[in-house]
Design a protein around this motif. Sequence first.
Motif, PDB file in Angstrom:
ATOM      1  N   ASP A 183       0.854  -1.191   0.000  1.00 26.87           N
ATOM      2  CA  ASP A 183       0.000   0.000   0.000  1.00 26.87           C
ATOM      3  C   ASP A 183       0.889   1.238   0.000  1.00 26.87           C
ATOM      4  OD1 ASP A 183      -2.171  -1.636   0.101  1.00 26.87           O
ATOM      5  OD2 ASP A 183      -2.781  -1.126   2.141  1.00 26.87           O
ATOM      6  N   VAL A 184       0.656   2.128  -0.942  1.00 23.26           N
ATOM      7  CA  VAL A 184       1.479   3.331  -1.075  1.00 23.26           C
ATOM      8  C   VAL A 184       0.578   4.554  -1.076  1.00 23.26           C
ATOM      9  CG1 VAL A 184       3.148   4.561  -2.506  1.00 23.26           C
ATOM     10  CG2 VAL A 184       3.193   2.058  -2.431  1.00 23.26           C
ATOM     11  N   GLN A 185       0.855   5.509  -0.203  1.00 16.86           N
ATOM     12  CA  GLN A 185       0.092   6.746  -0.162  1.00 16.86           C
ATOM     13  C   GLN A 185       0.501   7.656  -1.317  1.00 16.86           C
ATOM     14  OE1 GLN A 185       0.710   8.376   3.779  1.00 16.86           O
ATOM     15  NE2 GLN A 185      -1.057   7.267   4.579  1.00 16.86           N
ATOM     16  N   GLY A 186      -0.468   8.468  -1.760  1.00 15.00           N
ATOM     17  CA  GLY A 186      -0.213   9.346  -2.883  1.00 15.00           C
ATOM     18  C   GLY A 186       0.982  10.263  -2.686  1.00 15.00           C
ATOM     19  N   LYS A 187       1.204  10.706  -1.451  1.00 15.08           N
ATOM     20  CA  LYS A 187       2.313  11.630  -1.180  1.00 15.08           C
ATOM     21  C   LYS A 187       3.672  10.984  -1.399  1.00 15.08           C
ATOM     22  CE  LYS A 187       2.405  10.696   3.825  1.00 15.08           C
ATOM     23  NZ  LYS A 187       3.723  10.051   3.828  1.00 15.08           N
ATOM     24  N   ASP A 188       3.707   9.648  -1.408  1.00 17.09           N
ATOM     25  CA  ASP A 188       4.973   8.943  -1.577  1.00 17.09           C
ATOM     26  C   ASP A 188       5.235   8.514  -3.020  1.00 17.09           C
ATOM     27  OD1 ASP A 188       5.546   9.096   1.170  1.00 17.09           O
ATOM     28  OD2 ASP A 188       4.280   7.339   1.570  1.00 17.09           O
ATOM     29  N   ILE A 189       4.305   8.827  -3.913  1.00 19.92           N
ATOM     30  CA  ILE A 189       4.478   8.477  -5.322  1.00 19.92           C
ATOM     31  C   ILE A 189       5.222   9.608  -6.023  1.00 19.92           C
ATOM     32  CG2 ILE A 189       3.271   8.051  -7.496  1.00 19.92           C
ATOM     33  CD1 ILE A 189       1.062   6.742  -5.821  1.00 19.92           C
ATOM     34  N   PRO A 190       6.364   9.323  -6.648  1.00 23.14           N
ATOM     35  CA  PRO A 190       7.128  10.393  -7.301  1.00 23.14           C
ATOM     36  C   PRO A 190       6.345  11.034  -8.439  1.00 23.14           C
ATOM     37  CG  PRO A 190       8.414   8.344  -7.147  1.00 23.14           C
ATOM     38  CD  PRO A 190       7.006   8.004  -6.771  1.00 23.14           C
ATOM     39  N   GLU A 191       6.430  12.358  -8.539  1.00 23.61           N
ATOM     40  CA  GLU A 191       5.841  13.087  -9.661  1.00 23.61           C
ATOM     41  C   GLU A 191       6.911  13.979 -10.274  1.00 23.61           C
ATOM     42  OE1 GLU A 191       1.913  15.671 -10.927  1.00 23.61           O
ATOM     43  OE2 GLU A 191       2.542  15.700  -8.833  1.00 23.61           O
ATOM     44  N   GLU A 250      10.211   2.572 -12.808  1.00 27.33           N
ATOM     45  CA  GLU A 250      11.172   3.672 -12.793  1.00 27.33           C
ATOM     46  C   GLU A 250      11.043   4.462 -14.092  1.00 27.33           C
ATOM     47  OE1 GLU A 250      15.975   4.329 -11.956  1.00 27.33           O
ATOM     48  OE2 GLU A 250      15.086   2.323 -11.926  1.00 27.33           O
ATOM     49  N   PHE A 251      11.148   5.796 -13.990  1.00 33.28           N
ATOM     50  CA  PHE A 251      11.020   6.641 -15.172  1.00 33.28           C
ATOM     51  C   PHE A 251      11.685   7.984 -14.911  1.00 33.28           C
ATOM     52  CE2 PHE A 251       8.661   9.391 -18.181  1.00 33.28           C
ATOM     53  CZ  PHE A 251       8.872   8.663 -19.350  1.00 33.28           C
ATOM     54  N   TRP A 252      12.435   8.452 -15.884  1.00 33.75           N
ATOM     55  CA  TRP A 252      13.118   9.740 -15.801  1.00 33.75           C
ATOM     56  C   TRP A 252      13.870   9.911 -14.477  1.00 33.75           C
ATOM     57  CZ3 TRP A 252       8.845  13.565 -17.957  1.00 33.75           C
ATOM     58  CH2 TRP A 252       8.775  13.424 -19.346  1.00 33.75           C
ATOM     59  N   GLY A 253      14.510   8.841 -14.036  1.00 30.49           N
ATOM     60  CA  GLY A 253      15.336   8.895 -12.841  1.00 30.49           C
ATOM     61  C   GLY A 253      14.601   8.793 -11.524  1.00 30.49           C
ATOM     62  N   GLN A 254      13.267   8.626 -11.564  1.00 30.63           N
ATOM     63  CA  GLN A 254      12.472   8.481 -10.349  1.00 30.63           C
ATOM     64  C   GLN A 254      11.921   7.058 -10.265  1.00 30.63           C
ATOM     65  OE1 GLN A 254      12.018  10.874  -7.899  1.00 30.63           O
ATOM     66  NE2 GLN A 254      13.559  12.020  -9.051  1.00 30.63           N
TER      67      GLN A 254
END
Length: 303
Positions: free
Chosen positions: A137-145, A160-164
Amino acid sequence: MSIRPIKAATPAVPTMEGAGVKLHRAFGFHDPTMLDPFLLFDDFRNEHPDDFANGFPWHPHRGIETITYVLNGTVEHGDSLGNIGTLGAGDVQWMTAGSGILHQEMPKGNAQGQMHGFQLWANLPGSLKMSTPRYQDVQGKDIPEIIDDDGTRVKVIIGEFWGQKSPVEGIAADPQYLDIFVPAGVRKVFKVDTYRRAFAYVFDGSGSFRDASAPQGVLLEKEVMGEEVNIRDMSGNRTLVQFGTGDEVTVQAGERGIRFLLISGAPIEEPVAWHGPIVMNTKDELREAMRDLRNDTFIKPAH
């Protein structure tokens, strides 16, 4: 570098699941080799609580993984192993059913009564179908943008994408799951591993996906012509775009920009025996799962 050609563009189909939940299905219960390792994709967007309030009561899963991504509202979940929780707006859950669980998912609208989210089913290889169930379970605040200089926004839901890198890890299909917004008028190229099957799911705005050699003319709504598909700006846009082989996807955003999910994964290429929420390799394994359900032995000890 080769831009992936478009194999098909199709609207999601209105469907009813669970205890009367109205949703739209982009694909599922079809030829499982089409988008291997992915089996099913549902868009549960609704503004009428009566159309989703009864949710998805207790049901089994074995042999697959489910990925739930919530945009609006919440989803309360619980299972036969004692896990309980609530997914809020922006949250993600990756559930590995493995050897089997019984669980329920109960959606609730936001303050305006709106509910919106997606659920994707990914197959498990035979070697992991009877593995111990687990959740991530991952909270939205912990998802890289990531926000690019031209205003393009990419949320790295899985992979993984663009280094995140997403905090979700250890997934059999080695997937990449991106939530992408491309601003009005911007043309953008996204890298996709050549060896993965890939699709896009457009749920807001307008734009076109095309091959580098495709004509630039305006096409009809959701029409594939040669190597281009144009998706017009419509409320309730729900369009599945399937790609062929290549290592790039090109999109040209329309007047209001375009928002879509770009999902890819490594094909498993194993036999599939499928009955509802249970996906195994052989019919004998399916029959065993049915016997386990009848005999109350479906839930296996952790190992």
